[in-house]
Structures are given as C-alpha cells and as structure tokens.
Design a protein around this motif. Sequence first.
Motif, PDB file in Angstrom:
ATOM      1  N   GLU A 118       2.255   7.620 -13.916  1.00  0.00           N
ATOM      2  CA  GLU A 118       2.185   6.324 -14.605  1.00  0.00           C
ATOM      3  C   GLU A 118       0.790   5.702 -14.494  1.00  0.00           C
ATOM      4  N   ASN A 119      -0.194   6.530 -14.125  1.00  0.00           N
ATOM      5  CA  ASN A 119      -1.601   6.112 -14.021  1.00  0.00           C
ATOM      6  C   ASN A 119      -1.823   4.985 -13.018  1.00  0.00           C
ATOM      7  N   LEU A 120      -1.060   5.010 -11.937  1.00  0.00           N
ATOM      8  CA  LEU A 120      -1.268   4.073 -10.832  1.00  0.00           C
ATOM      9  C   LEU A 120      -1.810   4.855  -9.651  1.00  0.00           C
ATOM     10  N   ASP A 121      -2.909   4.395  -9.117  1.00  0.00           N
ATOM     11  CA  ASP A 121      -3.505   5.074  -7.974  1.00  0.00           C
ATOM     12  C   ASP A 121      -2.845   4.613  -6.681  1.00  0.00           C
ATOM     13  N   PRO A 122      -2.399   5.549  -5.854  1.00  0.00           N
ATOM     14  CA  PRO A 122      -1.907   5.169  -4.532  1.00  0.00           C
ATOM     15  C   PRO A 122      -3.018   4.440  -3.782  1.00  0.00           C
ATOM     16  N   ASP A 123      -2.631   3.431  -3.002  1.00  0.00           N
ATOM     17  CA  ASP A 123      -3.626   2.675  -2.245  1.00  0.00           C
ATOM     18  C   ASP A 123      -3.440   2.902  -0.744  1.00  0.00           C
ATOM     19  N   VAL A 124      -4.158   2.152   0.053  1.00  0.00           N
ATOM     20  CA  VAL A 124      -4.085   2.298   1.506  1.00  0.00           C
ATOM     21  C   VAL A 124      -2.657   2.066   1.998  1.00  0.00           C
ATOM     22  N   VAL A 125      -1.974   1.083   1.419  1.00  0.00           N
ATOM     23  CA  VAL A 125      -0.591   0.798   1.818  1.00  0.00           C
ATOM     24  C   VAL A 125       0.310   2.000   1.510  1.00  0.00           C
ATOM     25  N   THR A 126       0.089   2.629   0.376  1.00  0.00           N
ATOM     26  CA  THR A 126       0.877   3.810   0.008  1.00  0.00           C
ATOM     27  C   THR A 126       0.760   4.875   1.090  1.00  0.00           C
ATOM     28  N   TYR A 127      -0.470   5.194   1.450  1.00  0.00           N
ATOM     29  CA  TYR A 127      -0.686   6.262   2.425  1.00  0.00           C
ATOM     30  C   TYR A 127      -0.255   5.856   3.831  1.00  0.00           C
ATOM     31  N   THR A 128      -0.467   4.605   4.189  1.00  0.00           N
ATOM     32  CA  THR A 128      -0.024   4.130   5.502  1.00  0.00           C
ATOM     33  C   THR A 128       1.500   4.213   5.611  1.00  0.00           C
ATOM     34  N   THR A 129       2.181   3.820   4.554  1.00  0.00           N
ATOM     35  CA  THR A 129       3.650   3.895   4.539  1.00  0.00           C
ATOM     36  C   THR A 129       4.113   5.332   4.630  1.00  0.00           C
ATOM     37  N   MET A 130       3.435   6.214   3.932  1.00  0.00           N
ATOM     38  CA  MET A 130       3.782   7.643   4.004  1.00  0.00           C
ATOM     39  C   MET A 130       3.583   8.176   5.428  1.00  0.00           C
ATOM     40  N   MET A 131       2.510   7.713   6.085  1.00  0.00           N
ATOM     41  CA  MET A 131       2.252   8.158   7.462  1.00  0.00           C
ATOM     42  C   MET A 131       3.385   7.739   8.403  1.00  0.00           C
ATOM     43  N   LYS A 132       3.949   6.581   8.157  1.00  0.00           N
ATOM     44  CA  LYS A 132       5.052   6.103   9.006  1.00  0.00           C
ATOM     45  C   LYS A 132       6.235   7.064   8.972  1.00  0.00           C
TER      46      LYS A 132
END
Length: 135
Positions: A118-132
Amino acid sequence: SLRQIMLDMRERKLSPDVVSYNTLLKALKRHKTSSLDVATFLEEMKSCAVQPNHVTFSSLMSLAAKFADARSVEDLIQRAKSHGVDTGTFAFNSLISAHIKVSDLQSAHAVVKRMQKENLDPDVVTYTTMMKGQR
C-alpha cells in the motif's frame, strides 16, 4: 463513571462533540478498560451527529491493539477509510502490535508486507514492535 458524564451532558441538552468523544477514549485507555464495543461507540457518535476523525480512529485502534484485538483494529482501518480518514502507518502499527501481543508473528509479518504493497514505509515503531515479538 465516564459514561454517566456523557449522559449528564445529554440530559442538560449539551451535545458532545468529537473532542468530547476523543477525551472519553483517552480516559478509557487510562482506566485500562477492555469493555469498549467499537461499533456501539461509533453508532453513539453517529446518533449525536458527530463524525469520527483521525484522532478518534487512532485512539480506538490503540485501545483495541492494547487488548490484542486484531480483528477490531482491522475493522477500524476499513471504517476509517470509509469515512475518508487516512489511516497511515499508525493504523498498521496498531495491527502489528495486536498480533505481536498474541505471539502471531506470521500475521505481523504479513501486515508489514501489506503496508509496503500500500506504499507505506514501515517506521521505527513498526520495527520496534516487531522486535518485541522476537523474544
């Protein structure tokens, strides 16, 4: 109670506005309640001729994600879009968070892929949440 305050407003012939409803959502999140029926909440707003805005949808998504309710977050994304509200990265981050809270990493990864489609770039929150979820 919070609901009683809203009823008191109506009894006094005062119409709640979008700020009133958004403030109610903020208070509900603070009180750690999980008893919010999203459809009923939005229907109540509609009955008062109040249109939900970006803050309303973001707050509802955040509350649903807090209680790992991915289905409600997904529903809210669709409802927001139908109201012409841009959901953006925040909505998908809420959906990822809901999946992570129940250790559904596969669905969380699928949401990241969907964001990119959908042409949305994952941001820091995206990756931090994934790390959790990688614990």
